[in-house]
Write a protein that holds these residues in place. Structure first.
Motif, mmCIF file in Angstrom:
data_model
loop_
_atom_site.group_PDB
_atom_site.id
_atom_site.type_symbol
_atom_site.label_atom_id
_atom_site.label_comp_id
_atom_site.label_asym_id
_atom_site.label_seq_id
_atom_site.Cartn_x
_atom_site.Cartn_y
_atom_site.Cartn_z
ATOM 1 N N ILE A 10 0.856 -1.183 0.000
ATOM 2 C CA ILE A 10 0.000 0.000 0.000
ATOM 3 C C ILE A 10 0.899 1.242 0.000
ATOM 4 C CG2 ILE A 10 -1.784 1.268 1.243
ATOM 5 C CD1 ILE A 10 -2.699 -1.384 0.024
ATOM 6 N N ASP A 11 0.812 2.029 -1.058
ATOM 7 C CA ASP A 11 1.570 3.273 -1.203
ATOM 8 C C ASP A 11 0.676 4.418 -0.759
ATOM 9 O OD1 ASP A 11 2.980 5.508 -1.946
ATOM 10 O OD2 ASP A 11 2.863 5.134 -4.105
ATOM 11 N N GLU A 12 0.972 5.001 0.401
ATOM 12 C CA GLU A 12 0.132 6.063 0.960
ATOM 13 C C GLU A 12 0.603 7.460 0.570
ATOM 14 O OE1 GLU A 12 0.448 6.116 5.250
ATOM 15 O OE2 GLU A 12 2.307 7.231 5.035
ATOM 16 N N GLY A 13 1.691 7.558 -0.191
ATOM 17 C CA GLY A 13 2.156 8.857 -0.653
ATOM 18 C C GLY A 13 3.411 9.375 0.012
ATOM 19 N N SER A 14 3.881 8.721 1.073
ATOM 20 C CA SER A 14 5.106 9.151 1.756
ATOM 21 C C SER A 14 6.289 8.360 1.205
ATOM 22 C CB SER A 14 4.982 8.922 3.268
ATOM 23 O OG SER A 14 6.239 9.065 3.897
ATOM 24 N N PRO A 15 7.284 9.038 0.600
ATOM 25 C CA PRO A 15 8.434 8.304 0.061
ATOM 26 C C PRO A 15 9.166 7.483 1.119
ATOM 27 C CG PRO A 15 8.408 10.564 -0.765
ATOM 28 C CD PRO A 15 7.364 10.486 0.301
ATOM 29 N N ARG A 40 -1.721 2.448 -4.986
ATOM 30 C CA ARG A 40 -1.620 3.817 -4.478
ATOM 31 C C ARG A 40 -2.948 4.281 -3.894
ATOM 32 N NH1 ARG A 40 0.505 9.063 -7.941
ATOM 33 N NH2 ARG A 40 -0.314 10.673 -6.552
ATOM 34 N N VAL A 41 -2.920 4.773 -2.660
ATOM 35 C CA VAL A 41 -4.094 5.359 -2.010
ATOM 36 C C VAL A 41 -3.679 6.693 -1.397
ATOM 37 C CG1 VAL A 41 -5.036 3.069 -1.501
ATOM 38 C CG2 VAL A 41 -3.715 4.266 0.239
ATOM 39 N N ARG A 42 -4.628 7.628 -1.315
ATOM 40 C CA ARG A 42 -4.358 8.934 -0.727
ATOM 41 C C ARG A 42 -5.474 9.286 0.249
ATOM 42 N NH1 ARG A 42 -0.399 7.607 -2.560
ATOM 43 N NH2 ARG A 42 1.054 8.666 -3.978
ATOM 44 N N LEU A 43 -5.107 9.485 1.513
ATOM 45 C CA LEU A 43 -6.082 9.835 2.535
ATOM 46 C C LEU A 43 -6.537 11.276 2.331
ATOM 47 C CD1 LEU A 43 -7.519 8.917 5.147
ATOM 48 C CD2 LEU A 43 -5.577 9.844 6.424
ATOM 49 N N THR A 44 -7.867 11.473 2.233
ATOM 50 C CA THR A 44 -8.408 12.814 1.991
ATOM 51 C C THR A 44 -9.065 13.424 3.216
ATOM 52 O OG1 THR A 44 -10.454 11.806 1.165
ATOM 53 C CG2 THR A 44 -8.761 12.354 -0.459
ATOM 54 N N ILE A 86 -0.427 -8.334 2.718
ATOM 55 C CA ILE A 86 -0.473 -6.892 2.478
ATOM 56 C C ILE A 86 0.571 -6.240 3.382
ATOM 57 C CG2 ILE A 86 -1.887 -4.804 2.593
ATOM 58 C CD1 ILE A 86 -4.340 -6.584 2.178
ATOM 59 N N VAL A 87 1.402 -5.374 2.794
ATOM 60 C CA VAL A 87 2.455 -4.684 3.532
ATOM 61 C C VAL A 87 2.179 -3.196 3.495
ATOM 62 C CG1 VAL A 87 4.939 -4.295 3.758
ATOM 63 C CG2 VAL A 87 4.101 -6.480 2.869
ATOM 64 N N VAL A 88 2.222 -2.541 4.664
ATOM 65 C CA VAL A 88 1.935 -1.110 4.744
ATOM 66 C C VAL A 88 2.875 -0.480 5.763
ATOM 67 C CG1 VAL A 88 0.186 -1.357 6.563
ATOM 68 C CG2 VAL A 88 0.077 0.599 4.993
ATOM 69 N N SER A 89 3.150 0.798 5.562
ATOM 70 C CA SER A 89 3.947 1.577 6.508
ATOM 71 C C SER A 89 3.344 2.970 6.578
ATOM 72 C CB SER A 89 5.414 1.650 6.049
ATOM 73 O OG SER A 89 6.168 2.449 6.936
ATOM 74 N N GLY A 90 3.193 3.486 7.793
ATOM 75 C CA GLY A 90 2.616 4.819 7.957
ATOM 76 C C GLY A 90 1.136 4.766 8.275
ATOM 77 N N GLY A 91 0.660 5.837 8.896
ATOM 78 C CA GLY A 91 -0.718 5.869 9.372
ATOM 79 C C GLY A 91 -1.749 6.226 8.330
#
Length: 631
Positions: A10-15, A40-44, A86-91
């Motif tokens: 999951i790419d949340e937008g933070s490099p 890619r997902v972006r929290l709005t 599923i691998v994710v990093s960041g809130g």
């Protein structure tokens, strides 16, 4: 074991967060022979609305609905492909990943410090420090990065050639950050840095310098103006011309200097496999994650910390000598990917047939004994082992041990204050994950492994692959009433040791590392081990075999006196019956646990009275030498 054909990142937008999750996912995909897909997902949602997302996630046991997810996130038109992990990093991408995992049945892996997120929602957490209470938490020490010695090899060849032509003495990489919540750099700090760089430049040092997004533009301009250009073999001035030359800089440099405000940059410096120095400004506020990571790196001798004011002096001494650093022997991402796969029970590769044993050795004030223990490892007929040593704040010089550390299979850490053998063992267990170990073996510094001990253990594991815990005999000194294992077979720790005599006395333990996820020694009860072995016994049954794997010695010059005939504190009194209460919780059908709990509770008033009398000087509490523990 479960087959996994696809891993989703999951790419949340933070490099920075993407680097962590991508690094683990790539290694895990190679390990499991799976495809890798990034989504890619972006929290709005605005900041004050984000707690509502966590509340909704708490209530929605099967994941948030598509409609709610599209209200909270900007998502691609196509849904994510099905994945086993599923691998994710960041809130910002966490709640989307949790919902996706719940709805699809996938395993969820989180990379980084999960606070303040609910780590219990994840199947595995890879954090710089162990997450208390999480059953499958791995301490990564630092953050995962996209830097590894094998991947950056050759990237700095041109820079090294330019350095050789210039005739410098040492080539160093200098990574410069800037202000953060916990770090404030003053004009005096930058003055000290400039003076140190120029002073070392006069002594033959040359620099590969890069600033970052965090570096203030006016500070960057000052550094560019005041650092002599002829000392710079390469430079990236981020605000003037941003360029990622970090892999080339790290490959070319002999030593890496990095400001301590960024855990990502600190992690990249250590991951490069070069001596690393963290630069400390005058003003530093508590930063729990960074502080803990630096303490860990200091214990493991992978990084040293130096104040700006002392930089020029310290780098002329042992702080720049490669032999004073314990450089990584394995790619951290590959080791953690292998550990993650074991915790998730997914596709083990064929190489799992040759297990790597991590030998856990706490030591204190006994370098001569430790050298004998090291010799016993070198005499092993089985070659796949790592010796993980923790010096528990010894007051004796361990210089005679240092030449032995040239063997990359030996890794030594040091505690700044004495915490007891249990604390040292915990640090070694955490290190074992990062060293790629499959099983751990406990021994003390005065013990010796018999030459065929690991060979026989590997054969037993091959014959009984379901066994997560092997128990074998010891030889040498023995306790009164010690029972030797006489036949091979399954044993029950509660019935045969805690409330029985079949396994009484010191034994040798070989334990699969994944069975220890969430289990650690109690470092307050410094010499007791029941709080470690009882949860392990509730999780797995042991297999015993009659081989004398370890030679032990009792009561020589380094006797550790931790147990008492009569408890000397309320904690010790509580421990006498707490072990039986824990046994009841873990094994409710064990009738002996109830009987021993009652007996210990009946003794508590007398013990409390004895404790009060001892505190008032009316009655001494005698201390006895403790026998060897179960380790």
């Amino acid at each position: 074991m479960t087959e996994v054909s696809r891993i989703l990142v999951i790419d949340e937008g933070s490099p920075g967060h993407l680097v962590q999750s991508r690094g683990l996912a790539r290694a895990l995909a190679a390990h499991c022979r799976a495809d890798l897909v990034e989504y890619r997902v972006r929290l709005t949602l605005r900041g004050f609305l984000r707690p509502l997302l966590r509340l909704a996630g708490t209530l929605a046991r099967r994941g948030l609905s598509d409609r709610l997810l599209r209200l909270a996130y900007q998502l691609p038109a196509e849904p994510p492909p099905p994945a086993g992990v599923i691998v994710v990093s960041g809130g910002r991408g966490f709640h989307y990943a949790v919902s996706l995992a719940r709805r699809s049945g996938a395993r969820l892996v989180y990379c980084g410090d999960p606070a303040p997120l609910p780590a219990r929602w994840c199947d595995v957490v890879l954090s710089p420090q162990v997450v208390p209470g999480h059953p499958r938490s791995i301490a990564s020490g630092l953050l995962l990065t996209d830097i590894a010695p094998g991947e950056i090899a050759g990237a700095g060849a041109g820079l090294r050639a330019a350095f050789a032509q210039g005739g410098g003495a040492r080539l160093a990489a200098l990574l410069i950050g800037g202000d953060s919540r916990s770090h404030r750099y003053t004009a005096a700090d930058w003055t000290q840095l400039v003076e140190a760089v120029n002073r070392l430049g006069e002594q033959g040092w040359r620099w590969l310098l890069t600033t970052s997004r965090r570096t203030p533009p006016e500070v960057e301009a000052r550094l560019r103006r005041e650092i002599r250009a002829d000392w710079l073999v390469g430079a990236v001035w981020w605000h003037a011309a941003p360029e990622r030359l970090l892999p080339a800089f790290l490959d070319a440099a002999e030593i890496v200097l990095v400001t301590r405000d960024s855990l990502s940059m600190l992690s990249e410096a250590v991951a490069a496999g070069k001596p690393a120095v963290a630069l400390r400004p005058q003003t530093v506020s508590p930063a729990p994650v960074i502080d803990a990571a630096l303490r860990q790196a200091g214990r493991e001798r992978s990084m040293r910390e130096v104040a700006f004011a002392d930089l020029a002096t310290r780098l002329q001494g042992p702080d720049s000598a490669p032999e004073n650093y314990a450089l990584p022997a394995v790619d951290l991402r590959l080791a953690l990917a292998r550990a993650t796969a074991r915790l998730l029970a997914v596709n083990p590769p064929p190489t799992e047939k040759t297990p790597v044993f991590g030998i856990v050795v706490p030591t204190c004030n006994r370098p001569a004994h430790l050298i004998e223990a090291i010799r016993s490892l070198h005499a092993q007929t089985y070659p796949h082992w790592k010796m993980l040593i923790c010096d528990d704040a010894s007051r004796v010089d361990y210089a005679p041990v240092l030449p032995w550390l040239a063997d990359r299979r030996l890794r030594m850490m040091r505690l700044e204050s004495n915490g007891g053998p249990n604390r040292a063992r915990n640090l070694c267990i955490d290190r074992a994950w990062r060293e790629g170990c499959d099983h751990i073996v406990f021994m003390d510094d005065e013990d010796r492994l018999e030459p065929r001990a690991l060979e026989v253990a590997a054969a037993m594991l091959a014959a009984h692959p379901e066994a997560g815990w092997l128990i074998s005999n010891t030889c040498g000194d023995s306790e009164p009433g010690q029972r030797a294992i006489t036949a091979e077979g399954r044993v029950d720790w509660f019935a045969d040791y805690v409330y029985g005599r079949r396994l009484y006395g010191a034994k040798t333990h070989v334990i699969a590392l994944e069975r220890l996820a969430g289990i650690r020694f109690d470092d307050i009860l410094r010499g007791e081990t029941w709080h470690f072995f009882q949860p392990l016994a509730a999780r797995t049954r042991a297999w015993a075999y009659p081989f004398p794997s370890r030679r032990i010695r009792y009561r020589d010059d380094g006797t550790t006196q931790t147990n008492t005939r009569h408890p000397q504190s309320w904690r010790e009194i509580h421990s006498r019956y707490a072990r039986h209460l824990q046994a009841i919780r873990l094994r409710p059908q064990c009738s002996a646990a109830y009987r021993h709990t009652l007996l210990e509770l009946l003794k508590t008033p007398q013990r409390l009275l004895r404790l009060v009398l001892a505190a008032t000087g009316r009655g001494p509490v005698g201390r006895t030498e403790s026998p060897k523990g179960t380790s």
